[in-house]
Write an enzyme that holds these catalytic residues in place. Sequence first.
Site, PDB file in Angstrom:
ATOM      1  CG  ASP A 161      -1.967   1.041   1.285  1.00  0.00           C
ATOM      2  OD1 ASP A 161      -2.850   1.096   0.418  1.00  0.00           O
ATOM      3  OD2 ASP A 161      -1.876   1.858   2.223  1.00  0.00           O
TER       4      ASP A 161
ATOM      5  CG  HIS B 231      -8.920   7.188   0.576  1.00  0.00           C
ATOM      6  ND1 HIS B 231      -9.472   6.178  -0.195  1.00  0.00           N
ATOM      7  CD2 HIS B 231      -7.608   6.863   0.725  1.00  0.00           C
ATOM      8  CE1 HIS B 231      -8.540   5.290  -0.487  1.00  0.00           C
ATOM      9  NE2 HIS B 231      -7.400   5.696   0.045  1.00  0.00           N
TER      10      HIS B 231
ATOM     11  CG  HIS C  46      -6.025  -3.033   0.974  1.00  0.00           C
ATOM     12  ND1 HIS C  46      -5.263  -2.888  -0.167  1.00  0.00           N
ATOM     13  CD2 HIS C  46      -5.582  -2.076   1.841  1.00  0.00           C
ATOM     14  CE1 HIS C  46      -4.423  -1.879  -0.013  1.00  0.00           C
ATOM     15  NE2 HIS C  46      -4.586  -1.374   1.199  1.00  0.00           N
TER      16      HIS C  46
END
Length: 289
Positions: free
Chosen positions: A105, A150, A267
């Site tokens: 990420d 976001h 995720h």
Amino acid sequence: MPFSNFELKTVDVDAGAIRLRIGGSGPPLLLLHGHPRTHMTWGTVAEILAPFFTVVCPDLPGFGKSYIPQDAPDSIHSSKMEKARSLRQLKDKLGLPSFFLAGHDRGSLTAFRLAMMCPDIVRKLVIIDGLPVLEHLERADWRFARDWYHWFFFAQPGKPERVISADPEAWYDKLSPDVMGAEAYADIREAIHDPAVIHGMIEDYRAGIRVDHIHDKQDREAGRKVSCPMLCLWSLRDDLQQIYTDPVAIWRNWASDVSGFGVDSGHHVAEENPRDLAAAIKTFLLTED
């Protein structure tokens, strides 16, 4: 218990202090977490890999108990370039000549930048659920706006911190000790109740919109690519492949030697499927070129 026989320590670099855990034996492997996490997300993965690697798991700058980068109008101190410089200093402080590198990420962005900047010290690179910032921005469509909104909310000055800090557990409502483990949950719960950490994590996103994509563009225009072997992994029950179709094909624009595949997980793969993730990392890193 995660990180059994790992040492918890704090190491000073020029920009501040970095909290980390280190343990295991063998060639060094640096694991970089994503948002909203601390190094504790790697607990089970680190335990599995410790017999084969000296595993180093830091809190990224701006996250957990590592230093919060200084503010700047362009968020340069939260850029992946500056974070990569701090991690190179961390390597030197730990006495490591080189290392394997994996990032998930937001951590994948710093890992990518470190591999681009320091080809002499990164032996192999694993990117998990990530693409260069520039690729995200240039390919952004209605699906990106719907599912990754976001990125643009966090880019706004001031408002994200006020919204999140008003009720951190409501904003980060998917944090769960059942999935993360009690120790990792307690660690991140403490972090999200610290306004300085919230600000540090949001600045990581602001840097992406303000300056990281410029660094990516400069690399592309100069024809620079990651020179070490690279493995691209993505979570099959997340949306990276659904939005971008073939992450490996995209990464071939940025690295000379890329392979990759999906892992059966949501995720936060280090928590949801640590065994398959650790197996993929181990196989790639220990396979002779």
